[in-house]
Design a protein around this motif. Structure first.
Motif, short mmCIF file in Angstrom:
data_model
loop_
_atom_site.label_atom_id
_atom_site.label_comp_id
_atom_site.label_asym_id
_atom_site.label_seq_id
_atom_site.Cartn_x
_atom_site.Cartn_y
_atom_site.Cartn_z
N TYR A 74 1.24 -1.66 -0.14
CA TYR A 74 0.39 -0.12 0.30
C TYR A 74 0.71 0.67 -0.23
O TYR A 74 1.52 1.07 0.90
N MET A 114 0.85 5.75 0.93
CA MET A 114 0.08 6.10 1.74
C MET A 114 1.46 7.47 1.79
O MET A 114 1.42 7.34 1.21
N LEU A 121 2.48 13.47 15.74
CA LEU A 121 1.73 12.63 15.27
C LEU A 121 1.55 11.84 14.03
O LEU A 121 2.07 11.20 13.76
N GLN A 153 4.74 12.58 12.34
CA GLN A 153 5.64 12.16 13.07
C GLN A 153 6.07 10.65 13.38
O GLN A 153 6.85 9.69 12.49
N ALA A 154 4.91 10.08 14.18
CA ALA A 154 4.97 9.06 14.74
C ALA A 154 4.67 8.36 13.67
O ALA A 154 5.13 7.19 13.95
N ILE A 155 3.95 8.23 12.98
CA ILE A 155 2.87 7.24 12.10
C ILE A 155 3.53 7.19 10.59
O ILE A 155 3.73 5.55 10.60
N ASN A 205 7.11 7.04 11.33
CA ASN A 205 8.44 6.14 11.78
C ASN A 205 7.50 5.12 12.19
O ASN A 205 8.35 4.56 11.82
N TYR A 206 6.14 4.81 13.03
CA TYR A 206 5.56 3.80 13.38
C TYR A 206 5.88 2.43 11.90
O TYR A 206 6.36 1.64 11.97
N THR A 207 5.15 3.14 10.51
CA THR A 207 4.99 2.13 9.58
C THR A 207 6.39 1.75 8.95
O THR A 207 7.01 1.20 8.09
N TYR A 236 7.89 -0.20 11.58
CA TYR A 236 6.84 -1.82 11.33
C TYR A 236 7.84 -2.66 10.18
O TYR A 236 7.38 -3.99 10.44
N PHE A 250 3.15 -1.38 3.84
CA PHE A 250 2.69 0.26 4.12
C PHE A 250 3.85 0.99 4.03
O PHE A 250 3.95 1.31 4.69
N ILE A 289 -3.98 4.96 0.55
CA ILE A 289 -4.27 5.30 1.45
C ILE A 289 -3.69 6.82 1.96
O ILE A 289 -2.80 7.10 2.07
#
Lengths: 216, 216
Positions: free
Chosen positions: A85, A87, A95, A97-99, A101-103, A106, A110, A149
């Motif tokens: 995906y 995105m 927030l 930036q957190a997302i 980094n998270y993806t 991970y 994504f 997304i």
């Protein structure tokens, strides 16, 4: 496999959780697990688990349990996690930036293609090698790139306008972190993460626990 | 008001959403609303709304509707939002900082007392005038201060240890952002925000929508 469209949303909500536990078991080199053992681990009843997993064919064999690898693969495939995906993130404060980094960490299918903001202090910043672009360029970017997304990390007041642009640009789903409910065209999927709703539920349970203690 | 302990968790999940809409209506200076109007706005059926709101006394009068201000106040009080909560955040990467900013700007009764991290680059940083402290000092801080809510923004592997310290330190609730399920002592409330579960559900609905289009 049964028609995915007929699996209830309650079951769908539980599938990512099953998948997380199965992933942990794989890492521990466990091959098979019974619905009872799975129940002890996940906290759903064994009968709930059998019913849930029966929705898509049922991999359990009586007295033999579930094959963890095939169950994991099947759940991944039902959730669409065997696909990639692309995105974009709109709103790249903490927030956003957190997302990102998270993806990124991970390491799944994504991938963040671009990030956008209106704040000149953020535009030009690089996060995991992705440059934050001027929000003015969102429409142009959506015309030139295929994006699956759209992730909305803006404030409440900008969220609907952002979502309209993302949908016009052809996204198939919106992951919304703005504390508001959005109007989407038919056929675009929506998943909300309403942080305030979650915090308010927590407040309720804290007080209920205290009340119950007081009644003891 | 009926005994809060008897309101079902499904209703509790919906209350923050009712409250958000009522707050918007208040800002628009609307005084009263019927269950039908509320239904058009929120998307639950009018009968669902009447049933939900009846759980705590029912403020609707036939042909007259709900008084928005009293309904808002009552829901706030049921959720415990008429009280203040002291919180600590453990893990102050982007996500922890985002949560700190979120609760700060949100200007509610949820106040961050302290933030903790193990990363020397983050220790000493000030976020909304709250200094990030060395995680080594968490236990000492919990002994000296009364903390209601522990917010866990660490990685998966550290989360349980952090939660054990927070619970030993007397928190009444855990708001968990780490992608793992936690063991808590009885009487401590838990609210999880599992971002990966949410993203995986979104992937499912994106693919289901595509399948349904293909079948047209």
């Amino acid at each position: 496999m049964k028609d995915n469209a007929k699996i209830s949303s309650a079951v769908i909500k539980r599938l990512p959780r099953y998948r997380r536990y199965l992933s942990d078991l794989q890492k521990k080199n466990v091959d098979r697990i019974s619905s009872n053992e799975l129940s002890n681990l996940i906290g759903y009843t064994a009968s709930q688990i059998r019913q849930d997993l029966n929705n898509f064919g049922g991999f359990g064999q009586q007295g033999y349990g579930y094959n963890i690898q095939s169950l994991y693969n099947e759940i991944s495939s039902i959730l669409g996690l065997d696909k990639d995906y692309k995105m974009v993130i709109v709103g790249t404060g903490n927030l956003g930036q957190a997302i990102a980094n998270y993806t990124h960490y991970y390491k799944s299918g994504f991938m963040v293609s671009a990030m956008f903001d209106v704040n000149p202090k953020l535009i030009g910043l690089r996060i995991n090698d992705i440059e934050v672009l001027d929000y003015e360029r969102l429409e142009e970017f959506m015309q030139d790139n295929s994006v699956d997304i759209g992730i909305v990390c803006t404030n409440k007041d900008s969220a609907q306008e952002v979502v309209d642009k993302l949908c016009a640009g052809g996204v198939r789903g919106i992951w919304n972190f703005a504390p508001t409910d959005l109007q989407l065209p038919e056929g675009v999927a929506l998943e909300n993460v309403h942080l305030s709703d979650s915090l308010h539920s927590l407040a309720y349970y804290i007080n209920r626990n205290s009340q119950m203690k007081d009644q003891d």
